[in-house]
Design a protein around this motif. Structure first.
Motif, PDB file in Angstrom:
ATOM      1  N   SER A   7       0.835  -1.202   0.000  1.00 20.10           N
ATOM      2  CA  SER A   7       0.000   0.000   0.000  1.00 20.10           C
ATOM      3  C   SER A   7       0.870   1.253   0.000  1.00 20.10           C
ATOM      4  O   SER A   7       2.053   1.207   0.336  1.00 20.10           O
ATOM      5  N   GLU A  10      -0.420   5.195   4.805  1.00 18.76           N
ATOM      6  CA  GLU A  10      -1.750   5.651   5.210  1.00 18.76           C
ATOM      7  C   GLU A  10      -1.869   5.625   6.730  1.00 18.76           C
ATOM      8  O   GLU A  10      -1.068   4.993   7.421  1.00 18.76           O
ATOM      9  N   LEU A  11      -2.895   6.301   7.210  1.00 18.27           N
ATOM     10  CA  LEU A  11      -3.148   6.373   8.642  1.00 18.27           C
ATOM     11  C   LEU A  11      -3.551   5.005   9.178  1.00 18.27           C
ATOM     12  O   LEU A  11      -4.376   4.316   8.570  1.00 18.27           O
ATOM     13  N   ASN A  13      -5.480   2.217  11.101  1.00 15.61           N
ATOM     14  CA  ASN A  13      -6.870   2.063  11.554  1.00 15.61           C
ATOM     15  C   ASN A  13      -7.090   0.652  12.083  1.00 15.61           C
ATOM     16  O   ASN A  13      -6.195  -0.198  12.010  1.00 15.61           O
ATOM     17  N   HIS A  16      -6.244  -2.733  10.181  1.00 12.16           N
ATOM     18  CA  HIS A  16      -4.880  -3.192   9.921  1.00 12.16           C
ATOM     19  C   HIS A  16      -4.498  -4.316  10.877  1.00 12.16           C
ATOM     20  O   HIS A  16      -4.793  -4.251  12.067  1.00 12.16           O
ATOM     21  N   ILE A  48       1.531   6.207  10.851  1.00 13.17           N
ATOM     22  CA  ILE A  48       1.430   5.955   9.418  1.00 13.17           C
ATOM     23  C   ILE A  48       1.971   4.547   9.154  1.00 13.17           C
ATOM     24  O   ILE A  48       3.049   4.191   9.645  1.00 13.17           O
ATOM     25  N   TYR A  59       6.002   0.986   9.640  1.00 12.34           N
ATOM     26  CA  TYR A  59       5.250   2.079  10.252  1.00 12.34           C
ATOM     27  C   TYR A  59       6.178   3.132  10.830  1.00 12.34           C
ATOM     28  O   TYR A  59       7.362   2.902  11.031  1.00 12.34           O
ATOM     29  N   HIS A 111       8.804   9.907   3.765  1.00  4.78           N
ATOM     30  CA  HIS A 111       7.425  10.333   4.003  1.00  4.78           C
ATOM     31  C   HIS A 111       7.344  11.098   5.334  1.00  4.78           C
ATOM     32  O   HIS A 111       6.703  12.154   5.412  1.00  4.78           O
ATOM     33  N   ARG A 115       6.297  14.997   5.859  1.00  2.23           N
ATOM     34  CA  ARG A 115       5.171  15.313   6.753  1.00  2.23           C
ATOM     35  C   ARG A 115       5.612  16.259   7.857  1.00  2.23           C
ATOM     36  O   ARG A 115       4.848  17.143   8.272  1.00  2.23           O
TER      37      ARG A 115
END
Length: 177
Positions: A7, A10-11, A13, A16, A48, A59, A111, A115
């Motif tokens: 992927s 992404e945040l 959740n 996962h 993330i 992560y 990333h 950010r």
């Protein structure tokens, strides 16, 4: 059969799957499995992840923090800083051992840098701070432009301005090809 694809970042959740994550550093595995989602839901940390079919394979966590200026390297402390000085904490960064060597850690690192620069532009923040889990991790951060704290060699800093200029240089180099 097609290999499942990785992927985009992404945040985190609740869908996962964190249960099989293993990066070889038990504290990082434990935090992800037991604290990450609750910490994010409470507004302490943004987590993330990258995953394959919902199985998390990498992560990082970002959070606001404040640092006593005397702990900062002189090049970051400059002038008359507020006490404490607002910073951004890159609390965790880890890749599952089965996925090491595929660029996941580098991608997540870049990333997180982007950010952090964007976050500092919105709310302020002088530096990105990392708490290295051990001396190996500290040397990883030093190779990426981070400077150790005067008080603790496992706490390292890199100024947001330095990160922003390195991202701009990498971006313009990419466009020159």
């Amino acid at each position: 059969m097609a290999q499942p694809t990785l992927s985009a970042p992404e945040l985190l959740n609740s869908c996962h799957d964190l249960s099989r994550f293993s990066c070889g550093k038990p504290t990082l595995d434990h935090w992800l499995k037991t604290r990450s989602l609750a910490n994010q839901q409470k507004g302490f940390t943004v987590v993330i992840v990258v995953h394959v079919a919902n199985r998390v394979v990498g992560y990082y966590g970002l959070a606001p923090t404040a640092i006593i200026p005397t702990a900062l390297p002189r090049s970051i402390r400059t002038g008359q800083p507020p006490n404490p000085m607002p910073c951004i904490l890159l609390g965790q960064l880890a890749t599952d051992q089965a996925w090491v060597g595929q660029g996941i850690g580098t991608g997540l690192f870049n990333h997180a840098l982007a950010r952090s620069v964007n976050g500092a532009a919105l709310i302020g923040g002088r530096a990105l701070v990392v708490n290295a889990v051990d001396e190996d991790a500290a040397s990883f951060w030093c190779r990426r432009g981070f400077l150790p704290s005067k008080d603790d060699a496992l706490v390292l800093f890199r100024s947001i301005a330095d990160i922003a200029s390195s991202l701009k240089a990498a971006d313009s180099a990419a466009h020159d090809h």
